[in-house]
Design a protein around this motif. Structure first.
Motif, PDB file in Angstrom:
ATOM      1  N   PRO A 176       0.823  -1.219   0.000  1.00  0.00           N
ATOM      2  CA  PRO A 176       0.000   0.000   0.000  1.00  0.00           C
ATOM      3  C   PRO A 176       0.850   1.259   0.000  1.00  0.00           C
ATOM      4  O   PRO A 176       2.062   1.224   0.259  1.00  0.00           O
ATOM      5  CB  PRO A 176      -0.803  -0.122   1.304  1.00  0.00           C
ATOM      6  CG  PRO A 176       0.086  -0.931   2.198  1.00  0.00           C
ATOM      7  CD  PRO A 176       0.804  -1.899   1.308  1.00  0.00           C
ATOM      8  N   ASP A 177       0.211   2.360  -0.282  1.00  0.00           N
ATOM      9  CA  ASP A 177       0.872   3.656  -0.218  1.00  0.00           C
ATOM     10  C   ASP A 177       1.181   3.991   1.239  1.00  0.00           C
ATOM     11  O   ASP A 177       0.318   3.872   2.117  1.00  0.00           O
ATOM     12  CB  ASP A 177      -0.036   4.732  -0.831  1.00  0.00           C
ATOM     13  CG  ASP A 177       0.605   6.103  -0.773  1.00  0.00           C
ATOM     14  OD1 ASP A 177       1.574   6.332  -1.507  1.00  0.00           O
ATOM     15  OD2 ASP A 177       0.130   6.935   0.026  1.00  0.00           O
ATOM     16  N   SER A 178       2.411   4.405   1.492  1.00  0.00           N
ATOM     17  CA  SER A 178       2.823   4.655   2.882  1.00  0.00           C
ATOM     18  C   SER A 178       2.005   5.764   3.535  1.00  0.00           C
ATOM     19  O   SER A 178       1.741   5.728   4.741  1.00  0.00           O
ATOM     20  CB  SER A 178       4.316   4.986   2.938  1.00  0.00           C
ATOM     21  OG  SER A 178       4.599   6.157   2.185  1.00  0.00           O
ATOM     22  N   ALA A 179       1.589   6.764   2.753  1.00  0.00           N
ATOM     23  CA  ALA A 179       0.777   7.844   3.322  1.00  0.00           C
ATOM     24  C   ALA A 179      -0.571   7.313   3.785  1.00  0.00           C
ATOM     25  O   ALA A 179      -1.092   7.732   4.827  1.00  0.00           O
ATOM     26  CB  ALA A 179       0.578   8.953   2.291  1.00  0.00           C
ATOM     27  N   ALA A 180      -1.136   6.363   3.028  1.00  0.00           N
ATOM     28  CA  ALA A 180      -2.407   5.763   3.427  1.00  0.00           C
ATOM     29  C   ALA A 180      -2.242   4.939   4.697  1.00  0.00           C
ATOM     30  O   ALA A 180      -3.115   4.937   5.576  1.00  0.00           O
ATOM     31  CB  ALA A 180      -2.953   4.893   2.300  1.00  0.00           C
ATOM     32  N   ARG A 230      -0.030   5.509   7.008  1.00  0.00           N
ATOM     33  CA  ARG A 230       0.155   6.484   8.094  1.00  0.00           C
ATOM     34  C   ARG A 230      -1.193   7.037   8.564  1.00  0.00           C
ATOM     35  O   ARG A 230      -1.441   7.164   9.764  1.00  0.00           O
ATOM     36  CB  ARG A 230       1.073   7.609   7.617  1.00  0.00           C
ATOM     37  CG  ARG A 230       1.509   8.566   8.712  1.00  0.00           C
ATOM     38  CD  ARG A 230       2.534   9.565   8.188  1.00  0.00           C
ATOM     39  NE  ARG A 230       3.808   8.904   7.905  1.00  0.00           N
ATOM     40  CZ  ARG A 230       4.271   8.681   6.679  1.00  0.00           C
ATOM     41  NH1 ARG A 230       3.570   9.053   5.614  1.00  0.00           N
ATOM     42  NH2 ARG A 230       5.433   8.076   6.520  1.00  0.00           N
ATOM     43  N   ARG A 231      -2.070   7.356   7.608  1.00  0.00           N
ATOM     44  CA  ARG A 231      -3.392   7.851   7.978  1.00  0.00           C
ATOM     45  C   ARG A 231      -4.180   6.787   8.731  1.00  0.00           C
ATOM     46  O   ARG A 231      -4.888   7.095   9.703  1.00  0.00           O
ATOM     47  CB  ARG A 231      -4.163   8.280   6.723  1.00  0.00           C
ATOM     48  CG  ARG A 231      -3.671   9.571   6.095  1.00  0.00           C
ATOM     49  CD  ARG A 231      -4.667  10.090   5.073  1.00  0.00           C
ATOM     50  NE  ARG A 231      -4.876   9.140   3.986  1.00  0.00           N
ATOM     51  CZ  ARG A 231      -4.154   9.104   2.868  1.00  0.00           C
ATOM     52  NH1 ARG A 231      -3.159   9.971   2.696  1.00  0.00           N
ATOM     53  NH2 ARG A 231      -4.433   8.219   1.916  1.00  0.00           N
ATOM     54  N   HIS A 232      -4.045   5.531   8.289  1.00  0.00           N
ATOM     55  CA  HIS A 232      -4.774   4.447   8.954  1.00  0.00           C
ATOM     56  C   HIS A 232      -4.377   4.347  10.416  1.00  0.00           C
ATOM     57  O   HIS A 232      -5.238   4.290  11.298  1.00  0.00           O
ATOM     58  CB  HIS A 232      -4.492   3.116   8.253  1.00  0.00           C
ATOM     59  CG  HIS A 232      -4.854   1.924   9.092  1.00  0.00           C
ATOM     60  ND1 HIS A 232      -6.171   1.544   9.314  1.00  0.00           N
ATOM     61  CD2 HIS A 232      -4.074   1.053   9.799  1.00  0.00           C
ATOM     62  CE1 HIS A 232      -6.183   0.490  10.113  1.00  0.00           C
ATOM     63  NE2 HIS A 232      -4.930   0.169  10.419  1.00  0.00           N
TER      64      HIS A 232
END
Length: 205
Positions: free
Chosen positions: A88-92, A94-96
């Motif tokens: 997955p995208d690391s920013a996603a 992080r948000r999770h």
């Protein structure tokens, strides 16, 4: 710096609890927003955010460690079955983890003052009234240990902590969804009391 002066980790220990109690709290999403703005890569050693007892830097450090563990776990699963898994995208991610901190149970294990593993307990919604399943509180469990920290019993400690966390919140059933080819994970959970509970069959269209 004064000659001969050395850092003492207990220097502000007496003031930290008063600072934490008296300072107005940051908004829940602030550490994640700060991480997104600064894009830390794990190489930096200092962050001064006026955070006193670590109300920002501690969550921020743990957040980035959780992201690294999730990404490493994703890469391992892609190697296991690239048709089923993705990185997955690391920013996603992080948000999770920023959002999940107020929703799920996320526990970490440290080794040498570094986050070496994590377990996430994700509560399941109760089945709707029209279904035949009994409405027993349940949750999914996801355990990850860093490659260089394995063999120290960290995974077992995390599972035991997750069981205590779940039981203390009325959760009656924990389940771990594992790919059939991940034999090591199957053995790990079986060693900690997990047993098979039915068979999931899939038809790929």
């Amino acid at each position: 710096m004064i000659a001969g002066w050395e850092w003492d980790e207990s220097l502000f220990a007496g003031a930290a609890r008063h600072y934490a109690r008296g300072r107005l709290p940051y908004t829940p999403g602030f550490p994640a927003a700060l991480a997104g703005a600064l894009a830390p890569d794990g190489r930096g050693r200092l962050l001064d955010a006026g955070c006193g007892p670590g109300t920002v830097t501690a969550p921020l450090a743990s957040l980035e460690a959780l992201v690294r563990l999730r990404m490493a776990n994703a890469r391992a699963h892609v190697a296991l079955d690239p048709a089923a898994y993705r990185v997955p995208d690391s920013a996603a991610v992080r948000r999770h983890f920023s959002d999940a901190a107020t929703r799920d149970g996320i526990l970490v294990a440290e080794l040498g003052r570094q986050v070496a593993g994590m377990v996430e307990i994700v509560p399941n919604p109760l089945p709707p009234e029209h279904q035949i399943l009994r409405p027993r509180p349940s949750a999914q469990i996801h355990t990850v240990v860093a490659d260089d920290a394995r063999g120290n019993g960290i995974g077992g400690v995390l599972v035991e902590a997750a069981v205590r966390w779940a039981a203390g919140r009325g959760i009656a059933r924990l389940s771990a969804g594992i790919h059939h080819a991940n034999e090591g994970a199957v053995r790990f959970y079986e060693q900690h009391g997990f047993t098979g509970s039915g068979v999931s069959l899939t038809l790929t269209l």
